[in-house]
Each structure stands twice: as C-alpha cells, then as structure tokens.
Scaffold this motif. Structure first.
Motif, PDB file in Angstrom:
ATOM      1  N   TYR A   1     -10.643  -6.712   9.771  1.00 12.99           N
ATOM      2  CA  TYR A   1      -9.326  -6.067   9.654  1.00 12.99           C
ATOM      3  C   TYR A   1      -8.572  -6.558   8.421  1.00 12.99           C
ATOM      4  O   TYR A   1      -7.339  -6.463   8.356  1.00 12.99           O
ATOM      5  CB  TYR A   1      -8.488  -6.359  10.909  1.00 12.99           C
ATOM      6  CG  TYR A   1      -8.799  -5.471  12.097  1.00 12.99           C
ATOM      7  CD1 TYR A   1      -9.889  -4.617  12.109  1.00 12.99           C
ATOM      8  CD2 TYR A   1      -7.991  -5.500  13.237  1.00 12.99           C
ATOM      9  CE1 TYR A   1     -10.181  -3.827  13.199  1.00 12.99           C
ATOM     10  CE2 TYR A   1      -8.270  -4.699  14.336  1.00 12.99           C
ATOM     11  CZ  TYR A   1      -9.359  -3.873  14.314  1.00 12.99           C
ATOM     12  OH  TYR A   1      -9.645  -3.074  15.406  1.00 12.99           O
TER      13      TYR A   1
ATOM     14  N   PRO B   1      -8.105  -5.243   5.461  1.00 12.59           N
ATOM     15  CA  PRO B   1      -7.180  -4.277   4.845  1.00 12.59           C
ATOM     16  C   PRO B   1      -5.861  -4.146   5.602  1.00 12.59           C
ATOM     17  O   PRO B   1      -4.812  -3.904   4.987  1.00 12.59           O
ATOM     18  CB  PRO B   1      -7.976  -2.965   4.880  1.00 12.59           C
ATOM     19  CG  PRO B   1      -9.407  -3.379   4.921  1.00 12.59           C
ATOM     20  CD  PRO B   1      -9.417  -4.616   5.765  1.00 12.59           C
ATOM     21  N   VAL B   2      -5.908  -4.310   6.915  1.00 15.77           N
ATOM     22  CA  VAL B   2      -4.680  -4.228   7.714  1.00 15.77           C
ATOM     23  C   VAL B   2      -3.745  -5.377   7.346  1.00 15.77           C
ATOM     24  O   VAL B   2      -2.540  -5.185   7.129  1.00 15.77           O
ATOM     25  CB  VAL B   2      -5.007  -4.272   9.222  1.00 15.77           C
ATOM     26  CG1 VAL B   2      -3.735  -4.176  10.050  1.00 15.77           C
ATOM     27  CG2 VAL B   2      -5.979  -3.154   9.588  1.00 15.77           C
TER      28      VAL B   2
ATOM     29  N   ARG C   1      -2.301  -5.047   3.638  1.00 20.33           N
ATOM     30  CA  ARG C   1      -1.197  -4.100   3.495  1.00 20.33           C
ATOM     31  C   ARG C   1       0.080  -4.656   4.107  1.00 20.33           C
ATOM     32  O   ARG C   1       1.174  -4.494   3.542  1.00 20.33           O
ATOM     33  CB  ARG C   1      -1.558  -2.763   4.146  1.00 20.33           C
ATOM     34  CG  ARG C   1      -0.491  -1.681   3.980  1.00 20.33           C
ATOM     35  CD  ARG C   1      -0.126  -1.471   2.534  1.00 20.33           C
ATOM     36  NE  ARG C   1       0.904  -0.430   2.362  1.00 20.33           N
ATOM     37  CZ  ARG C   1       1.740  -0.387   1.324  1.00 20.33           C
ATOM     38  NH1 ARG C   1       1.675  -1.312   0.357  1.00 20.33           N
ATOM     39  NH2 ARG C   1       2.626   0.578   1.237  1.00 20.33           N
TER      40      ARG C   1
ATOM     41  N   GLU D   1       3.997   4.716   7.510  1.00 16.27           N
ATOM     42  CA  GLU D   1       2.742   5.098   6.871  1.00 16.27           C
ATOM     43  C   GLU D   1       1.590   4.787   7.818  1.00 16.27           C
ATOM     44  O   GLU D   1       1.743   4.040   8.784  1.00 16.27           O
ATOM     45  CB  GLU D   1       2.533   4.356   5.550  1.00 16.27           C
ATOM     46  CG  GLU D   1       2.385   2.852   5.696  1.00 16.27           C
ATOM     47  CD  GLU D   1       2.140   2.157   4.358  1.00 16.27           C
ATOM     48  OE1 GLU D   1       1.002   1.693   4.148  1.00 16.27           O
ATOM     49  OE2 GLU D   1       3.086   2.082   3.547  1.00 16.27           O
TER      50      GLU D   1
ATOM     51  N   LEU E   1      -2.557   3.567   7.774  1.00 17.78           N
ATOM     52  CA  LEU E   1      -3.718   3.047   7.058  1.00 17.78           C
ATOM     53  C   LEU E   1      -4.948   3.348   7.912  1.00 17.78           C
ATOM     54  O   LEU E   1      -4.975   3.032   9.104  1.00 17.78           O
ATOM     55  CB  LEU E   1      -3.580   1.539   6.848  1.00 17.78           C
ATOM     56  CG  LEU E   1      -4.813   0.818   6.300  1.00 17.78           C
ATOM     57  CD1 LEU E   1      -5.079   1.246   4.855  1.00 17.78           C
ATOM     58  CD2 LEU E   1      -4.642  -0.692   6.376  1.00 17.78           C
ATOM     59  N   GLU E   2      -5.966   3.941   7.290  1.00 17.14           N
ATOM     60  CA  GLU E   2      -7.163   4.328   8.052  1.00 17.14           C
ATOM     61  C   GLU E   2      -8.406   4.042   7.229  1.00 17.14           C
ATOM     62  O   GLU E   2      -8.454   4.316   6.027  1.00 17.14           O
ATOM     63  CB  GLU E   2      -7.084   5.808   8.426  1.00 17.14           C
ATOM     64  CG  GLU E   2      -8.057   6.238   9.502  1.00 17.14           C
ATOM     65  CD  GLU E   2      -7.676   7.593  10.095  1.00 17.14           C
ATOM     66  OE1 GLU E   2      -6.752   7.646  10.929  1.00 17.14           O
ATOM     67  OE2 GLU E   2      -8.293   8.599   9.697  1.00 17.14           O
ATOM     68  N   PHE E   3      -9.422   3.486   7.884  1.00 19.01           N
ATOM     69  CA  PHE E   3     -10.702   3.241   7.230  1.00 19.01           C
ATOM     70  C   PHE E   3     -11.789   3.151   8.298  1.00 19.01           C
ATOM     71  O   PHE E   3     -11.499   3.009   9.493  1.00 19.01           O
ATOM     72  CB  PHE E   3     -10.678   1.972   6.365  1.00 19.01           C
ATOM     73  CG  PHE E   3     -10.343   0.703   7.102  1.00 19.01           C
ATOM     74  CD1 PHE E   3     -11.345  -0.113   7.618  1.00 19.01           C
ATOM     75  CD2 PHE E   3      -9.021   0.314   7.262  1.00 19.01           C
ATOM     76  CE1 PHE E   3     -11.038  -1.285   8.291  1.00 19.01           C
ATOM     77  CE2 PHE E   3      -8.709  -0.867   7.928  1.00 19.01           C
ATOM     78  CZ  PHE E   3      -9.711  -1.666   8.440  1.00 19.01           C
TER      79      PHE E   3
ATOM     80  N   SER F   1      -7.349   2.717  12.580  1.00 16.80           N
ATOM     81  CA  SER F   1      -6.199   3.549  12.209  1.00 16.80           C
ATOM     82  C   SER F   1      -4.922   2.854  12.666  1.00 16.80           C
ATOM     83  O   SER F   1      -4.687   2.718  13.871  1.00 16.80           O
ATOM     84  CB  SER F   1      -6.314   4.940  12.841  1.00 16.80           C
ATOM     85  OG  SER F   1      -5.242   5.770  12.436  1.00 16.80           O
TER      86      SER F   1
ATOM     87  N   ARG G   1      -0.636   2.233  12.242  1.00 16.98           N
ATOM     88  CA  ARG G   1       0.653   2.789  11.850  1.00 16.98           C
ATOM     89  C   ARG G   1       1.607   1.639  11.513  1.00 16.98           C
ATOM     90  O   ARG G   1       1.748   0.686  12.287  1.00 16.98           O
ATOM     91  CB  ARG G   1       1.215   3.642  12.987  1.00 16.98           C
ATOM     92  CG  ARG G   1       2.609   4.167  12.724  1.00 16.98           C
ATOM     93  CD  ARG G   1       3.008   5.203  13.756  1.00 16.98           C
ATOM     94  NE  ARG G   1       4.383   5.625  13.530  1.00 16.98           N
ATOM     95  CZ  ARG G   1       4.870   6.815  13.845  1.00 16.98           C
ATOM     96  NH1 ARG G   1       4.085   7.705  14.418  1.00 16.98           N
ATOM     97  NH2 ARG G   1       6.127   7.114  13.601  1.00 16.98           N
ATOM     98  N   TYR G   2       2.247   1.725  10.356  1.00 16.58           N
ATOM     99  CA  TYR G   2       3.254   0.762   9.919  1.00 16.58           C
ATOM    100  C   TYR G   2       4.619   1.452   9.943  1.00 16.58           C
ATOM    101  O   TYR G   2       4.814   2.484   9.291  1.00 16.58           O
ATOM    102  CB  TYR G   2       2.981   0.280   8.490  1.00 16.58           C
ATOM    103  CG  TYR G   2       1.674  -0.443   8.286  1.00 16.58           C
ATOM    104  CD1 TYR G   2       1.640  -1.815   8.078  1.00 16.58           C
ATOM    105  CD2 TYR G   2       0.462   0.242   8.278  1.00 16.58           C
ATOM    106  CE1 TYR G   2       0.442  -2.492   7.865  1.00 16.58           C
ATOM    107  CE2 TYR G   2      -0.739  -0.410   8.076  1.00 16.58           C
ATOM    108  CZ  TYR G   2      -0.747  -1.771   7.860  1.00 16.58           C
ATOM    109  OH  TYR G   2      -1.944  -2.437   7.666  1.00 16.58           O
TER     110      TYR G   2
END
Length: 270
Positions: A66, A68-69, A72, A213, A215-217, A260, A262-263
């Motif tokens: 995780y 990238p989570v 960000r 926003e 974020l998804e990967f 996926s 949500r922020y």
C-alpha cells in the motif's frame, strides 16, 4: 497540548511520564508511549486489534503493498504545512511514519486504542508523541491540532472538530466500493455494495469539504503469506468462511486485486 483523560486539565512532562495539577499521573512505557486510556474508559480488558492482527498488518504494509496510498497521504499532508498534527487511530504506525517524514519540522502526535499496535508503532518514529487512548476521548486540548489524519479508522467527528484549530483540517482516507472487489467476489456468494460517501452525512456543522479524490491501482500478490496477511488485517478475515479463505490463500495463481482509496479533506470554519 496533552490533557488529562480523567479531568481534562493540562498534562505536564515529568521524569518518566506526565501528570496534571490534580495529581493524576501517567507513566511512559519502556517502549516510549504514554498510556492515557484509564481502565474506566475501556470496553474490554484489552481493546483494539490483537497481536496477530497487528503483526499481519505490519508485515503486509512493510512489504510495500500500500505504499502509493501512504505516499499520497504524506504528500497531501505536506501541502498543508501544519504546525501540529495528529494521526487518530494510527494502528501500527505505517501511515503515521510517512506523515512524519513529510513534516519533519511539525509536532506529531499519534494514538490508537490498541496497546499492541502502539507498542510496535512507537519504535518507527520515536520523535513523535505516541499514546494509547480512546478516539472518543482524545487526551489533547481544544483547538490543538492543525491537521488530523484518519486512515481506515472509525472516527468521532465532533471530537475531531474539537481538536482542530480554526482553519485546520482533517484528512479521511477510506476504501471505495470497488476496493478489493476481486477478493470479495472470491470470498462471498453475493458482494453487497456500499456507499463510500456515507461519512459525508456525519460531518458536523462548521466543517467544510475542501478536497476529494480517489487513488486506484492494481495489486498483485503472488505469495500465499501476503494473501493471508491481507485477509487477517481486514474484516474479511473473520466474515468469510474458513474454506473460502483457505482457497484464496492456497491458490496457485497470483491474486490480482484493485486497491481503491478515497481521500476527503474537511476544514474547520468556526
């Protein structure tokens, strides 16, 4: 900054802990954290995540799945340049540490109700103030935080607003309806959708939604242990049947799942 969880008076530093003027004293554990969760505020003998859940989460997150989570979240925190910040529901400290790295000049605080989680978390960034405490009775003064992070954590919105200084904000990070969808389809005969914006109805007056926003990967998990850790750190580890959990862990092919997140950022206006 710190407030007594029993009488709400300011807490002052002592040799190996903190105390208030009324004589309530709280010692610092040898690992470095403060236990500010009085026994009368506990709902069970040892509330929060247990040792096995904490270890599974630590192993999974430290493997970078995780990353990238966390990256960000740290970027969004740095953009807001807070003087003092709090990770509320910090768990074993993975996300907290990334925020601390992005805000080296700020005063950082972190709390969780799980002693097992905080014991491990405080070793990651000893410069922070780590606390075992209730998220419904945070032992900090009114308007003491410029930034609060809440990642995969239950949240008392009114308590969060109390902690925020005017103009300060709360960053909530949580899963969308599509998070881990492939895994959920393997575990359940019927995948029930849920509204990932339902928290917006809980936001108290005086807090404005200032940023949102997603974020998804795609995450690939070829190792059985990583799949087991993922199950152990989510509700699916106890909701799904043992047979289906075993099938996911032991499958020969790598597991590909959608991450996926949500922020949402909310600013205190009054």
């Amino acid at each position: 900054m710190l407030a007594c969880p029993l009488c709400q008076a300011p807490l002052a530093q002592l040799d190996n802990g903190v105390a208030c003027a009324a004589g309530h004293r709280f010692d610092r554990a040898r690992q470095g954290y403060l236990n500010l969760l009085p026994v009368q505020h506990k709902n069970s003998r040892d509330p929060g995540d247990n040792q096995a859940m904490v270890q599974a989460r630590r192993d999974f997150l430290d493997a970078g799945h995780y990353a990238p989570v966390a990256a960000r979240l740290a970027q969004l925190a740095a953009e807001r340049t807070p003087g003092a910040w709090l990770d509320i529901g910090c768990g074993e400290g993975y996300y907290t540490t990334r925020i601390a790295e992005a805000l080296p000049a700020a005063d950082g605080y972190a709390l969780d109700i799980s002693r097992e989680a905080v014991k491990r978390a405080c070793r990651r960034a000893p410069q922070l103030t780590w606390m075992v405490a209730s998220m419904a009775r945070v032992p900090m003064a009114d308007a003491s935080c410029d930034f609060i992070a809440s990642v995969f954590s239950p949240l008392d919105w009114r308590e969060a607003k109390r902690l925020l200084a005017p103009g300060g904000g709360l960053m909530r990070v949580g899963p969308t309806n599509g998070h881990l969808m492939e895994l959920r389809r393997l575990l359940y005969d019927e995948v029930r959708p849920y509204a990932d914006d339902k928290h917006l109805a809980l936001v108290p007056a005086g807090m404005q939604h200032a940023h949102g926003e997603v974020l998804e990967f795609t995450l690939t998990l070829p190792e059985a242990q990583a799949r087991a850790d993922l199950l152990a750190m989510t509700p699916h580890g106890w909701r799904a049947s043992a047979e289906k959990r075993s099938r996911v862990i032991e499958q020969p092919a790598p597991l590909e799942v959608t991450v996926s997140m949500r922020y949402d950022y909310f600013v205190r206006q009054d």
